[in-house]
Design a protein around this motif. Structure first.
Motif, PDB file in Angstrom:
ATOM      1  N   ASN A  17      34.951  26.529  40.110  1.00  0.00           N
ATOM      2  CA  ASN A  17      35.396  27.653  41.132  1.00  0.00           C
ATOM      3  C   ASN A  17      34.601  28.466  41.293  1.00  0.00           C
ATOM      4  OD1 ASN A  17      34.940  29.021  38.502  1.00  0.00           O
ATOM      5  ND2 ASN A  17      37.115  29.557  38.196  1.00  0.00           N
ATOM      6  N   GLY A  18      33.202  28.049  40.891  1.00  0.00           N
ATOM      7  CA  GLY A  18      32.015  28.943  41.422  1.00  0.00           C
ATOM      8  C   GLY A  18      31.715  30.273  40.497  1.00  0.00           C
ATOM      9  N   GLN A  61      25.204  37.007  40.113  1.00  0.00           N
ATOM     10  CA  GLN A  61      26.601  37.282  41.035  1.00  0.00           C
ATOM     11  C   GLN A  61      26.865  38.556  40.905  1.00  0.00           C
ATOM     12  OE1 GLN A  61      29.283  34.313  39.271  1.00  0.00           O
ATOM     13  NE2 GLN A  61      29.230  33.011  41.203  1.00  0.00           N
ATOM     14  N   ALA A  62      26.537  39.181  39.969  1.00  0.00           N
ATOM     15  CA  ALA A  62      26.804  40.618  39.777  1.00  0.00           C
ATOM     16  C   ALA A  62      28.208  40.888  39.818  1.00  0.00           C
ATOM     17  CB  ALA A  62      26.094  41.401  40.734  1.00  0.00           C
ATOM     18  N   GLU A  63      28.756  41.918  40.564  1.00  0.00           N
ATOM     19  CA  GLU A  63      30.187  42.210  40.705  1.00  0.00           C
ATOM     20  C   GLU A  63      30.984  41.192  41.030  1.00  0.00           C
ATOM     21  OE1 GLU A  63      31.687  44.934  39.633  1.00  0.00           O
ATOM     22  OE2 GLU A  63      29.771  46.022  38.840  1.00  0.00           O
ATOM     23  N   GLN A  64      30.438  40.248  41.918  1.00  0.00           N
ATOM     24  CA  GLN A  64      31.271  39.271  42.230  1.00  0.00           C
ATOM     25  C   GLN A  64      31.448  38.038  41.200  1.00  0.00           C
ATOM     26  OE1 GLN A  64      32.462  39.266  45.587  1.00  0.00           O
ATOM     27  NE2 GLN A  64      31.548  41.328  45.725  1.00  0.00           N
ATOM     28  N   SER A  65      30.844  38.339  40.274  1.00  0.00           N
ATOM     29  CA  SER A  65      30.880  37.068  39.073  1.00  0.00           C
ATOM     30  C   SER A  65      32.459  37.304  38.712  1.00  0.00           C
ATOM     31  CB  SER A  65      30.010  37.672  37.948  1.00  0.00           C
ATOM     32  OG  SER A  65      30.210  38.971  37.375  1.00  0.00           O
ATOM     33  N   GLY A  66      33.150  38.594  38.832  1.00  0.00           N
ATOM     34  CA  GLY A  66      34.367  38.685  38.246  1.00  0.00           C
ATOM     35  C   GLY A  66      34.339  39.193  36.903  1.00  0.00           C
ATOM     36  N   PRO A 115      29.175  26.054  31.952  1.00  0.00           N
ATOM     37  CA  PRO A 115      28.009  25.585  32.777  1.00  0.00           C
ATOM     38  C   PRO A 115      27.601  26.444  33.959  1.00  0.00           C
ATOM     39  CG  PRO A 115      29.923  23.993  32.691  1.00  0.00           C
ATOM     40  CD  PRO A 115      30.343  25.335  32.019  1.00  0.00           C
ATOM     41  N   PRO A 116      26.471  26.220  34.488  1.00  0.00           N
ATOM     42  CA  PRO A 116      26.210  27.189  35.559  1.00  0.00           C
ATOM     43  C   PRO A 116      27.094  27.178  36.828  1.00  0.00           C
ATOM     44  CG  PRO A 116      24.651  25.332  35.435  1.00  0.00           C
ATOM     45  CD  PRO A 116      25.582  25.074  34.123  1.00  0.00           C
TER      46      PRO A 116
END
Length: 534
Positions: free
Chosen positions: A181-182, A121-126, A174-175
């Motif tokens: 919330n993804g 997810q990179a930066e979108q991972s938060g 979990p993955p």
């Protein structure tokens, strides 16, 4: 209680008070002569003590000493061969140099972090810190890519090649494909896995166990499906999610079913409590504490102790409970009593590093390769083994890039190459992990003579029947040397060899001594005495 992040964990900013700095007894240096005298310490006042050891009075049998591959191994496992192999040797090697000095601390279990996919997810991972993100084997379409987590897999294989036989897999979350919330961290302190996803999560974990063994040839003997469920994990500092006891029980039931269906022999480890208090009391976390009763009392609605794959072990972390000394001991006594109330239940101390200010004794902040944090760490190990009766003791970050007291080996903050640095904490742990092997049994040890009531001197002993050895690790909290003799009952010992960790020595072997020698122990150091059992 105010919490903050550092190195890995949420931690209390202030624990308790007075000061009994953790020191470990100490070391016959290479100056020790056949009579046990250290010529460099002539004229220094010393305590004269006796270690009274009763081989017939036995306690717990040791399962393992361990550390985790989170998070730096994902990068360091891809460093140049010479450097990554040197780090692996420090952690896993059982070899010795020509002088008899160990090349490594011979960890007997290795913890593998199953990533949740925040790296993809990179930066979108938060999660701002790239080093605290982790890859996932799971693709968005439900397929698996077994070439991910390559750096960590390299360390799995390196450990196996160096003789490590026990491996534990653990997710922090979990993955992201399954979370509510993804993301790989929670929202508003709520569990980030819906009950209708328990089966999918369980099948994912069993697929990882099978896939890593099939593709990479490493078998996970243990799997720990939840980690520190008491914390909220909502600030994006790393992967993680809270769970209530009912959630933990539901996940474990689903995992047990999945393991049975796929005929996998892996044992489920629960519940990685954020601090040991939550194992024997509710403390400040209703529905997340008192976990021994919750999971191992048959009348509990969350009872899972009879499931076929659940190990007869409860695991917890020693964070926030190590200072001051008297309170650390009291908490561990309460824990030992609670664990003993369940027949055949064992306790694993499954994660620790130095956090917070520890009642003013030592701060977690700032990297320190020296003897002070090593001494503190060794006292924690001693109390966990001798008071809490832990059968396993596991450190947090095996390799750390941080300016924090969380690592055994430290590295430059560089993903592709850099320098590595041995810490004294590595070698302090090695006094236990290298010599107290799985299957060794702790036996009664009591120090008498001199002034021992200030807890300056601590000792524990272990019988290794397979290798016909009596192993004694002794602790010295003073700044002066001490003299010690071994008084063994219930058996006979032959010659004794000391291995010493001081500010200048790392498991340095001393001269072989007679069984009745008076051993001079240097101040502020750790000594392991290896005696032949006749």
């Amino acid at each position: 209680m105010k919490k903050m992040f550092s190195g890995r964990r949420l931690f209390a900013l202030h624990i308790v008070s007075p000061i009994v700095f953790f020191f470990v007894l100490a070391g016959c240096s290479s100056n020790v002569q056949e009579d046990g005298q250290d010529k460099s310490l002539k004229g220094v006042p010393v305590k004269e003590i006796t270690a009274n050891i009763n081989i017939s009075d036995t306690y717990q049998t040791i399962d393992n000493f361990a550390a985790s591959d989170a998070w730096a191994c994902q990068f360091v496992g891809n460093w140049p061969d010479v450097k990554r192999n040197a780090i692996a040797d420090l952690l896993f090697s059982t070899d010795t140099s020509t002088s008899g000095q160990p090349k490594g601390i011979a960890l007997s279990l290795w913890r593998f972090n199953i990533g949740a996919g925040s790296t993809q997810q990179a930066e979108q991972s938060g999660i701002k810190d790239e080093w605290r993100r982790a890859e996932s084997f799971l693709n968005d379409d439900g397929s698996y890519n077994w070439q991910r987590q390559a750096g960590q897999v390299w360390f799995l294989k390196a450990a196996q090649e160096r003789g490590v036989e026990n491996f534990l897999a653990f997710p922090n979350s979990p993955p992201v494909n399954l979370t509510t919330n993804g993301k790989a961290f929670a929202s508003d302190g709520k569990p980030n896995l819906a009950p209708d996803k328990y089966d999918a999560f369980a099948d994912y974990l069993t697929e990882v166990v099978q896939g890593v063994e099939r593709v990479h040839g490493v078998q996970f003997r243990y799997i720990s499906p939840v980690n520190e469920p008491q914390w909220d994990w909502s600030d994006g500092g790393q992967e993680g999610t809270p769970f209530m006891n009912e959630n933990v029980a539901g996940i474990v039931r689903a995992l047990n079913t999945s393991l049975e269906r796929k005929k996998i022999n892996t044992t489920i480890d629960i519940a990685e409590a954020g601090k040991i208090d939550y194992l024997y009391t509710v403390d400040d976390k209703p529905n997340r504490g008192n976990q021994v009763d919750a999971f191992f009392t048959s009348s509990s609605p969350h009872y899972i102790g009879s499931l076929s794959h659940v190990g007869k072990v409860i695991s917890g972390h020693s964070y926030f409970t190590t200072s001051p000394f008297d309170q650390a001991v009291d908490k561990r006594r309460q824990l030992a009593e609670k664990v003993a109330s369940v027949p055949n239940l064992k306790f694993w101390q499954s994660e620790y590093c130095i956090l917070g200010d520890n009642a003013g004794e030592i701060e977690g902040n700032k990297r320190d390769l020296g003897i002070d944090p090593a001494i503190y760490m060794a006292r924690v190990i001693h109390n966990d083994l001798t008071v809490a009766n832990a059968t396993a003791w596991q450190w947090w970050l095996a390799v750390s890039p941080y300016n924090y007291k969380d690592g055994l080996v430290y590295i430059d903050h560089n993903k592709t190459d850099g320098n590595y640095y041995e810490s004294k904490m590595l070698w302090a742990l090695g006094n236990y992990s290298r010599f107290v092997r799985p299957g060794a049994t702790r036996v009664h040890t009591e120090l008498t003579g001199g002034k021992t009531e200030d807890n300056a001197l601590l000792a524990s002993s272990y019988v290794d029947a397979a290798n016909k050895q009596l192993i004694t690790v002794v602790v010295n909290a003073g700044i002066n040397a001490a003299k010690m003799k071994l008084n063994v009952k219930g058996g006979n010992i032959g010659k004794v060899r000391p291995y010493v960790t001081t500010a200048t020595e790392n498991l340095m072997p001393g001269s072989i001594l007679k069984n009745n020698s008076e051993i001079t122990l240097a101040p502020r150091s750790v000594t392991t005495l290896v005696a032949v059992l006749k």
